[in-house]
Design an enzyme around this catalytic site. Structure first.
Site, PDB file in Angstrom:
ATOM      1  CB  CYS A 382      -2.019  -7.838   2.544  1.00 56.33           C
ATOM      2  SG  CYS A 382      -3.181  -9.001   1.812  1.00 56.33           S
ATOM      3  CG  HIS A 508      -1.971  -5.257  -1.624  1.00 58.76           C
ATOM      4  ND1 HIS A 508      -0.695  -5.602  -1.232  1.00 58.76           N
ATOM      5  CD2 HIS A 508      -2.721  -6.373  -1.517  1.00 58.76           C
ATOM      6  CE1 HIS A 508      -0.679  -6.889  -0.908  1.00 58.76           C
ATOM      7  NE2 HIS A 508      -1.899  -7.380  -1.080  1.00 58.76           N
ATOM      8  CD  GLU A 510       0.945  -2.369  -1.460  1.00 58.98           C
ATOM      9  OE1 GLU A 510       0.077  -1.920  -0.684  1.00 58.98           O
ATOM     10  OE2 GLU A 510       1.183  -3.584  -1.590  1.00 58.98           O
TER      11      GLU A 510
HETATM   12  N1  GLN Z   1      -1.255 -14.717   2.520  1.00 58.24           N
HETATM   13  C1  GLN Z   1      -2.288 -13.813   2.936  1.00 58.24           C
HETATM   14  C2  GLN Z   1      -3.617 -14.116   2.244  1.00 58.24           C
HETATM   15  O1  GLN Z   1      -3.634 -14.707   1.181  1.00 58.24           O
HETATM   16  C3  GLN Z   1      -1.884 -12.380   2.704  1.00 58.24           C
HETATM   17  C4  GLN Z   1      -1.714 -12.030   1.273  1.00 58.24           C
HETATM   18  C5  GLN Z   1      -0.926 -10.771   1.026  1.00 58.24           C
HETATM   19  O2  GLN Z   1      -0.219 -10.291   1.904  1.00 58.24           O
HETATM   20  N2  GLN Z   1      -1.014 -10.242  -0.179  1.00 58.24           N
HETATM   21  O3  GLN Z   1      -4.636 -13.733   2.722  1.00 58.24           O
END
Ligand code: GLN
Length: 549
Positions: A382, A508, A510
């Site tokens: 992310c 994600h 994970e």
């Molecule tokens: N802050 C970034 C976004 O909102 C990444 C979010 C995250 O790592 N879950 O796109």
């Protein structure tokens, strides 16, 4: 209709109610029953999505896009099932429903009160998952500690349900602490007696008492707890500290926790628990044949719970590779061009963690550059993927001012930009791109090797994305967008084909790793780290070095 097991906690928080609940569920599932777990949290937030990870640890996202308590992650990892919004309820959500109903006029002029209106809504949600034919048993974990003001309505709801449902349809399991006093060389039962007394004063009497302890409970002590807490001696369960949470189902099986619950529910299950796979996993976990060291670059590293699912995914991926994964936390705020070599020395792989806001991002970018240039296996999740894009833009494409508009809204080179549909959104709670979305994968890419498929589905939690205006510049310079959302073209995966292992994902992964199904990127990342470690040791070995020459 399903049967209901309620798990309460006494004496102190952090006793591991979630793990005990998940272990009990695992044993019942391994006996052929259909089981799910839900968590009721006594705080006023509608969900933990708006909470700082320092407050509440990781926010776990389900398939249907619910932002939930991290215990749901344990439930999924243990049971290999999906949970949903219905599996996590907070006081805030209960009150919101009741207040909305009041505004609609649904209470027909009545005074709306904690009892019965709030407790009725709690009961409705406690029973909900058990009302289809989907489950034989629903386990409900009540967050917080018995005696807290906040948890009173939940305990009252359990009391009422115990009274309303047939005797054999409910079980109350109370988890408590038996502290060991070093000076007296004794385990002490008094806090447990008090917490059971407190629960009884609230009208709920436990059927089973699970005792967290660092020393074994003697038969005398078990009898004493049973006598003073008014349960059968066999219902006093010892829960010794374990070396890994994945050992707890086996400890609970030895203590017959599942059998005691089944007996109270008048259920006879012929099958012995089928735990062959689970035990195979534990064996591999306990007796690894190799070791790798992975750097976790994040800004919430002081609190291990902030990266819970990532750490657990490493355990699953390590076990399947028969490799011990040592995770070294590196605080991204303190990584600079000058100290990066020293900070990341000795690592076999680098994971740059998810996150929000600008604190620590420059350190993450420096770490990505190091991994890219040194051929060190890299995995960005992310925000970690977004940082890899920014690093590439700045240092390979020469776009020195490249940034994300999250950190620099006026950047001249917005290689990471706010998603179109996010531009109108102002409220913070539950408004990110959440939950499961499909992703198409390019054949021949690293992602394709990893997943072995051209279509996958993973879970998300973000507002920003790769800016497709830069796509051809990136591709020409060697950064490939190997995964995209089929509908919107949003970039889900980036990779560097020239690098031994360099992958960043907008989602994600994970959140979907379980004991039985370790997540493939983690599995391949550990493989790549092993290969990197082996190469390092070959170079260190002069004999091999001369042979290589
Ligand atoms: N802050 C970034 C976004 O909102 C990444 C979010 C995250 O790592 N879950 O796109």
């Amino acid at each position: 209709m399903a049967k209901y097991i309620f798990v309460t906690g006494g004496v102190t928080s952090s006793l591991g109610k979630g793990i005990i609940a998940a272990s009990l569920a695992k044993l019942l599932q391994a006996r052929g029953l259909k089981v799910t777990i839900q968590k009721f949290d006594p705080y006023i937030n509608i969900d933990p999505g708006t909470m700082n990870p320092y407050e509440h640890g990781e926010c776990y996202v389900t398939e249907d896009g619910a932002e939930t308590d991290l215990d749901l992650g344990h439930y999924e990892r243990f049971l290999n099932i999906f949970t949903s919004q219905a599996n996590n309820v907070t006081t805030g959500r209960i009150y919101q429903t009741v207040i909305n109903k009041e505004r609609e006029g649904a209470y027909l002029g009545k005074t709306v009160q904690v009892v019965p209106h709030i407790t009725d809504e709690i009961k409705r949600r406690m029973l909900q998952l058990g009302q289809g034919n989907e489950y034989d048993i629903v386990i409900t974990e009540i967050g917080g500690t018995v005696g807290d003001i906040e948890s009173l309505p939940f305990v009252e709801a359990v009391r009422q349900l115990q009274w309303e449902l047939p005797e054999e349809d409910t079980v109350i399991v109370h988890l408590t602490l038996i502290p060991y006093l070093k000076a007296a060389k004794e385990l002490k039962t008094k806090p447990t007696q008090h917490s059971v007394k407190m629960l009884s004063q609230e009208g709920v009497h436990p059927d089973v008492i699970v005792c967290r302890t660092e020393k074994q409970l003697t038969p005398d002590l078990r009898r004493k707890i049973a006598l003073f807490c008014n349960v059968k001696t066999e219902a006093v369960i010892e829960a010794m500290d374990a070396s890994t949470i994945y050992e707890v189902p086996l400890l609970m099986m030895r203590e017959k926790l599942d059998l005691i619950c089944l007996k109270k529910m008048n259920m006879t299950v012929n099958e012995e628990p089928e735990l062959t796979k689970w035990k195979g996993f534990l064996d591999k976990l306990k007796y690894p044949k190799s070791k790798v060291t992975i750097g976790l670059i994040g800004k919430y590293i002081e609190l291990q719970d902030a990266y819970k699912s990532i750490l657990e995914s490493f355990i699953h991926a390590g076990a399947i590779n028969e490799c011990q994964v040592q995770v070294i936390n590196v605080h991204s705020e303190f990584i600079t061009e000058d100290n990066v070599g020293e900070k990341l020395a000795g690592l076999d792989g680098l994971l740059v963690a998810p996150g929000f806001g600008h604190r620590g991002v420059e350190g993450k970018i420096v770490a990505v550059k190091y991994a890219r240039e040194k051929g060190l296996p890299f995995f960005g999740i992310c925000l970690g993927m977004q940082m890899a894009v920014i690093e590439f833009a700045r240092n390979v494409l020469g776009l020195k001012e490249a940034h994300s508009t999250e950190m620099d809204p006026d950047t001249k080179e917005p290689v990471i930009d706010l998603m179109e549909e996010q531009k109108k959104i102002t409220a913070k709670g539950g408004t990110m791109r959440l939950g499961s979305y499909p992703c198409d994968i390019k054949e021949g890419s690293l992602a394709f090797t990893i997943y072995g498929s051209t279509t996958i589905s993973e879970r998300h939690r973000h507002r920003w994305e790769f800016n497709n205006k830069y796509q051809s510049q990136f591709e020409k310079a060697g950064m490939l967008a190997s995964g995209r959302n089929p509908g919107t073209d949003l970039v889900e995966i980036i990779e560097l084909p020239q690098h031994p292992f360099f992958i960043g994902v907008q989602y994600h992964p994970e959140l979907k790793s379980t004991v039985e199904n370790p997540q493939p990127i983690f599995v391949h990342f550990i493989k790549a780290a092993k290969a990197y470690a082996d190469k390092k040791s070959d170079i260190k070995n002069p004999l091999l070095q001369s042979e290589m020459i």
